[in-house]
Design a protein around this motif. Sequence first.
Motif, short mmCIF file in Angstrom:
data_model
loop_
_atom_site.label_atom_id
_atom_site.label_comp_id
_atom_site.label_asym_id
_atom_site.label_seq_id
_atom_site.Cartn_x
_atom_site.Cartn_y
_atom_site.Cartn_z
N PRO A 6 64.11 5.34 51.76
CA PRO A 6 63.97 5.07 50.34
C PRO A 6 65.04 5.79 49.53
O PRO A 6 65.58 6.81 49.97
N THR A 89 52.62 -2.82 53.51
CA THR A 89 53.97 -3.35 53.56
C THR A 89 53.91 -4.87 53.53
O THR A 89 52.90 -5.48 53.85
N ALA A 107 56.67 1.52 55.56
CA ALA A 107 57.94 2.05 55.07
C ALA A 107 57.69 3.36 54.33
O ALA A 107 56.65 3.52 53.69
N PRO A 108 58.64 4.28 54.38
CA PRO A 108 58.51 5.50 53.58
C PRO A 108 58.30 5.10 52.11
O PRO A 108 58.90 4.13 51.63
N ASN A 109 57.42 5.80 51.43
CA ASN A 109 57.12 5.42 50.05
C ASN A 109 56.52 6.59 49.29
O ASN A 109 56.18 7.62 49.88
N THR A 110 56.40 6.41 47.97
CA THR A 110 55.78 7.44 47.14
C THR A 110 54.62 6.85 46.34
O THR A 110 54.34 7.25 45.21
N THR A 111 53.92 5.90 46.95
CA THR A 111 52.74 5.31 46.32
C THR A 111 51.59 6.33 46.33
O THR A 111 51.39 7.02 47.33
N THR A 115 48.57 4.29 52.39
CA THR A 115 49.20 3.01 52.71
C THR A 115 49.14 2.80 54.22
O THR A 115 49.55 3.69 54.98
N SER A 602 59.87 10.71 51.06
CA SER A 602 58.63 9.94 51.17
C SER A 602 57.44 10.89 51.13
O SER A 602 57.57 12.08 51.41
N HIS A 603 56.29 10.33 50.81
CA HIS A 603 55.06 11.10 51.00
C HIS A 603 54.86 11.38 52.48
O HIS A 603 55.42 10.69 53.34
N THR A 624 50.92 6.42 55.11
CA THR A 624 51.36 7.49 54.21
C THR A 624 50.16 7.90 53.36
O THR A 624 49.20 7.14 53.19
N LYS A 627 50.16 11.15 46.56
CA LYS A 627 51.11 12.11 46.00
C LYS A 627 50.61 13.55 46.18
O LYS A 627 49.47 13.86 45.87
#
Length: 688
Positions: A6, A89, A107-111, A115, A602-603, A624, A627
């Motif tokens: 990301p 995803t 996928a790496p994420n910051t949701t 996930t 990422s988270h 993941t 936050k």
Amino acid sequence: MRIPLPLIRTSSGSHPGGRSAMTCRFRCGDACFHEVPNTTDNPYVGDVIAGALSRRSVMRAAAVVTAAAAAGTAATVAAAPSAEAAPATTDKPTNKGARGLRFTPVAPNTTDAVTVPEGYGQNVVIRWGEPILRGAPAFDPEKQTAKAQAQQFGYNCDFLALLPLPGEYNRQILVANHEYTDEILMFRGYDAANPTREQVEIAWAAHGLSAVVVEGEQKTGRLKPVPRHPLNRRITATTEFRITGPAAGSDLLKTSADPSGTKALGTLNNCAGGTTPWGTTLHGEENFNQYFANSSRATDKRYGIGTGATERKWELFDKRFDVAQEPNEVHRFGYVVELDPYDPHSTPRKHTALGRFKHEGATVRLTDDGRPVVYSGDDERFDYFYKFVGSKRMKKGSSRAVREHNLSLLDAGTLYVAKLTGDSPAIEIDGTGKLPSDGEFDGSGEWIPLATATADGAVSHVEGMTAEEVFVFTRLAGDKVGATKMDRPEDIEPNPHTGKVYVALTNNSNRGKTGYAGVDEANPRNSNKHGQVLELTERWNRADSTKFAWSLFLVAGDPNDPATYFAGFPKDQVSPISCPDNVAFDPYGNLWISTDGAQLGSHDGLFGVATRGDRRGELKQFLTVPKGAETCGPIVQDRRVLVAVQHPGEIDGADVENPASTWPDGPGTYVRPAVVAVWRKDGCDIGV
Ligand code: FEO
Ligand code: CA
Ligand code: CA
């Protein structure tokens, strides 16, 4: 398939270990800002003459052990997604990969959500504050009391165990650690300089352990708690424990409240743990130092116990947390504790024979002749990892006499510390993570005996220390015998299929810095941000096994970074991973790794990686977390994955009024640490 990184950056305000300042403050007592407690000049791998023990001289262990934890109940799954389900995803499901890992990686994420892969569902099993004991009130964070909290699920869940519950259809006993409390996120308007007695007592009640019976829902993978079940139980910072083993009754453990030195109140900072083959659970007391104030002793300094007030100021409400007033209370923490979840009236135990340090966890296997072998890491920069080999054999059966015998198995045996030697020339370990010319970071190692506890007493193997001192000041014993300074040893777990043992080393911001130990072949990167996973090959199924071979299985990070290694698997086919922490195995022998403090933007998350066959090293991200959270306590069964979402919303500047996360219940609610179950919506097994 290449998983793109990301375009997000690590917070510039993060602390050296990669966490937010709030995590450092509440979880570790700002350990990263304090001096590293290991100031010895113990040799590290590069200092030791290589090749003293040939890697090839150590045979592969191949014992297959059955743990009670594996006896989970599978649920069938319907199509309905959970209301809490997060966006997954958009990739299509995949059937590629090693058996057990056939899912499209997240996928790496910051949701701000949990996930999970396409085709998987999830539900929150239990949250901080949910009532579990008879008479417990519903959770009301605005009117919380210590009495209510002591009957409700605790805060910051970490290690998880699931134990079978014969005779109750589709039910199991869930045991969870509650490592620590985030007062700022628990109390509206919390004034850290002036906590109230009620707030402090709520925090005492929110620490410890929970045992709660959970039930699988018909036709889904959901789990839900069974409130008021007679086996439900809370252990807190004030529950009575029995101190057992060679240091029980020692003068070093006597206090004004307990002149016997055998009864301690409470357990603190329980991080990872283990499930024993005799049906109990083990829980490591990790950063216990942060709860104790006003020490100036050298032995306490080696454990990071501070000279001033503590963050939570418990010493103002109970003098046992003030070392100046009650010098030995701190000697009663830092152990592995054991709980018998099948007897809600049993007194839990603190086992001194496993040594006193910042136990990340404790993982038990049995030797071929039935003795317990326990691995435990000491989670501190430049500290050690340990093995205990019991001298008594486990008995089968469930009578009171048999259970009592098995509860004494961890009181007699020998405690060892690990010393590692690399097999490549020191000049080839240049601190960048570049592989040496023999193609692997690898070598040999030995378990150095520290002390042996027997029914008749205990014997020290460390010159200048009594056995009691070895068991209470174990770090100093490791210093004296030249144990290897590691990059924060976390969870350790033998692979039930191959016998190889995996050690998560999470990171070490100070490696190679001026005044600290430099790189060695097992800890080969300077300012190590992302950590590594060590693979040991030893005959742990034999009680007399004191030699092992080792290699680095993973050198974590962004696979685009040349300083990473995924057991030789093509790096364009793996997920990025940072800061390995807890480890577990699925039914196929894949290693599952949860992360804490991921440094790649990422988270944090949960990853599965193949450990054998031609896909060895194939690593894929499974989920993941929200936050500010870390992923803990993974349990990977054939049809269900369980994780503890610890300290969601723990972001600098956040508080109840201005939360960084409102997971799991959304805007207007308190953020709540919780346990999450994940399953396949089509009812099939995970990852096949
Ligand atoms: Fe509590 Fe070492 O993590
Ligand atoms: Ca080598
Ligand atoms: Ca941990």
